[in-house]
Design an enzyme around this catalytic site. Structure first.
Site, short mmCIF file in Angstrom:
data_model
loop_
_atom_site.label_atom_id
_atom_site.label_comp_id
_atom_site.label_asym_id
_atom_site.label_seq_id
_atom_site.Cartn_x
_atom_site.Cartn_y
_atom_site.Cartn_z
CB SER A 184 1.96 53.68 43.16
OG SER A 184 1.12 54.01 42.08
CG HIS A 224 7.33 55.64 44.30
ND1 HIS A 224 7.71 54.88 43.22
CD2 HIS A 224 6.28 54.99 44.85
CE1 HIS A 224 6.93 53.81 43.13
NE2 HIS A 224 6.05 53.88 44.10
CD GLU A 237 8.92 54.12 38.57
OE1 GLU A 237 9.84 53.64 37.88
OE2 GLU A 237 8.01 53.43 39.06
CD GLU A 277 10.08 52.49 42.44
OE1 GLU A 277 10.45 52.99 41.36
OE2 GLU A 277 9.02 51.86 42.58
CG ASP A 308 4.99 54.80 36.48
OD1 ASP A 308 3.84 55.08 36.09
OD2 ASP A 308 5.22 54.08 37.47
CD GLU A 343 4.75 51.78 34.83
OE1 GLU A 343 4.24 51.44 35.92
OE2 GLU A 343 5.99 51.72 34.62
CG ASP A 378 1.58 49.34 37.17
OD1 ASP A 378 1.24 48.18 37.48
OD2 ASP A 378 2.17 50.10 37.96
CE LYS A 403 4.32 47.54 39.38
NZ LYS A 403 3.46 48.59 40.00
CG HIS A 446 11.32 47.63 41.19
ND1 HIS A 446 12.18 48.48 41.84
CD2 HIS A 446 10.60 48.44 40.36
CE1 HIS A 446 12.01 49.71 41.44
NE2 HIS A 446 11.06 49.72 40.54
NE ARG A 447 4.29 46.88 43.08
CZ ARG A 447 2.97 46.69 43.19
NH1 ARG A 447 2.44 45.49 43.02
NH2 ARG A 447 2.17 47.72 43.42
CE LYS A 478 8.02 50.26 36.86
NZ LYS A 478 7.29 51.52 37.03
#
Length: 425
Positions: A44, A157, A166, A207, A244, A290, A317, A342, A370-371, A393
């Site tokens: 994303s 995701h 998320e 994730e 998120d 987010e 983001d 990030k 993270h990614r 996160k």
């Protein structure tokens, strides 16, 4: 005493947590110090992110190979950087940026540049016999992060019917990182039992969070609250919730039109989403949200922040992509009150630190992340402590590339002993 210099830089192609190629860089210094760094990859992504260079050769990895980026490290970047002082991180990073010559690192690739940037920082820290978190953050770096653990995945995701990407459990009431991690790990396992009892899937997304088909987006929150309570914790006191939306993924124009297509909710405008968020924030213990709107929906972000910014952390983001150009605009126009950070979104350690500094100077928070395509590299854990942001996160309590970061944070906490700090605000 002879000065220490960079003597070797070498890259190779490895696989990330999704089985896609990414870049690993090895660095050796003239004193014999060696280090390695592996670059993450996002699914994303914001349209203004630094470009990760892919080969486009459809006969290898469906075009996702990174041999071009590897070659750029070995044949274009390394010859210029060899002999440089590894302790001059900003000079090294800005030398690579200038050599690339584009605004988004599309020439040499952010994946090539970041691999070197991280590996050099790690090598310098090792050569100085200093933990990476203290090398990057100073000897006073001692604040552990509150782990915002992604326990339900949706959006891009996962393959379920949840629109928001998320749903995170946030152990802000724990006395320390070790206990905070335990709080949310236990909640994660209790959640699995609840999902199984409902006959829902307990497979995980990119994730590590569960990715079941639920009755609605709101059902995800209510199921998490049920898990928090069943695990023996108090919602909003021991464990809160962070979200998120990753609203780019369900916006039809990247502006003010949205289609919550996976859940079947249908078309919505910016104001509809803001009203929904206001309702949820009143109803549930939400402390952070987010990307509640798409990256071009600047007026929507302003309205969201005006209505909810005094109650929760509003994080940009895709809106800011760890880029000071966009963060400065956001600060000036009050588009949010926090920026996601990030490393691979901007492409160097130095620029990531500059983004953090800009947030700090403005009185904003910053959320280290993270990614979705990760590796076992734990650079992010040290970076989060170095930046003193207070929260991170890094995915769920499953998948080794996520757990590796949590385990590194446990090590840092143990090293710091009684000097370690842990708090949300």
């Amino acid at each position: 005493m002879k000065s220490i210099t960079i003597s070797t830089i070498q890259a190779m192609e490895i696989l990330d947590s999704r089985g896609n190629p990414t870049v690993r860089v090895f660095v050796e210094l003239s004193d014999g110090t060696a280090s390695v760094a592996s670059v993450p990859s996002g699914a994303s992504t914001g349209e203004n992110e630094a470009i990760e260079l892919r080969d486009g050769d459809m006969t290898r990895y469906a075009g996702k190979g990174v041999l071009k980026a590897v070659a750029n490290v070995n044949h274009k970047l390394a010859p210029v950087l060899l002999g440089m002082d590894p302790f001059k991180q900003a000079l090294i990073d800005h030398t690579m940026i200038a050599l690339d010559g584009t605004v988004n690192k599309s020439n040499l690739g952010a994946n090539a540049i970041l691999g070197i940037s991280m590996a050099v920082a790690r090598a310098a820290a090792k050569s100085a016999n200093t933990p990476l978190y203290q090398y990057l953050g100073g000897t006073g770096a001692r604040r552990l992060v509150v782990p915002c653990m992604n326990i339900i995945n949706g959006g891009e995701h996962s393959d379920n019917n949840v629109d928001f990407q998320e749903f995170m459990a946030v152990p802000l009431g724990a006395p320390n990182f070790r206990e905070g991690l335990r709080y949310v790990a236990e909640t994660f396992h209790v959640l699995k039992g609840i999902l199984k009892d409902r006959g829902l899937a307990t497979s995980v997304g990119d994730e590590g969070g569960f990715a079941p088909n639920l009755n609605s987006n709101e059902d995800a929150i209510e199921t998490i609250i049920q898990a928090i309570e069943k695990a023996g914790y108090k919602p909003g006191i021991d464990i809160a919730i962070a979200l998120d939306s990753a609203a780019n993924s369900f916006s039809t124009d990247m502006c003010n039109n949205y289609d919550l297509k996976w859940s079947g909710t249908g078309a919505m405008k910016s104001n509809d989403l803001i009203n929904l968020a206001e309702e949820w924030v009143k109803k549930y213990p939400i402390v952070l949200w987010e990307d509640p709107l798409a990256e071009r929906d600047l007026d929507g972000f302003k309205q969201f922040t005006a209505r909810l910014g005094d109650k929760i952390e509003v994080v940009g983001d895709d809106l800011f992509v760890t880029n000071t150009q966009y963060i400065s605009r956001g600060i000036a126009h009050k588009e949010a009150n926090s920026a996601l950070i990030k490393l691979n979104q901007i492409g160097t350690v130095t620029e990531s630190i500059e983004a953090v500094r800009m947030c700090r100077d403005a009185g904003w928070r910053y959320f280290i992340s993270h990614r979705s395509g990760e590796t076992e590299d734990t650079f992010l854990a040290d970076f989060a402590v170095a930046m003193d942001g207070g929260h991170l996160k890094s995915g769920s309590a499953s998948r080794s590339e996520r757990v590796a970061k949590y385990n590194r944070l446990l090590e840092i906490e143990q090293q710091l002993g009684e000097d370690a700090l842990y708090y949300w605000k």
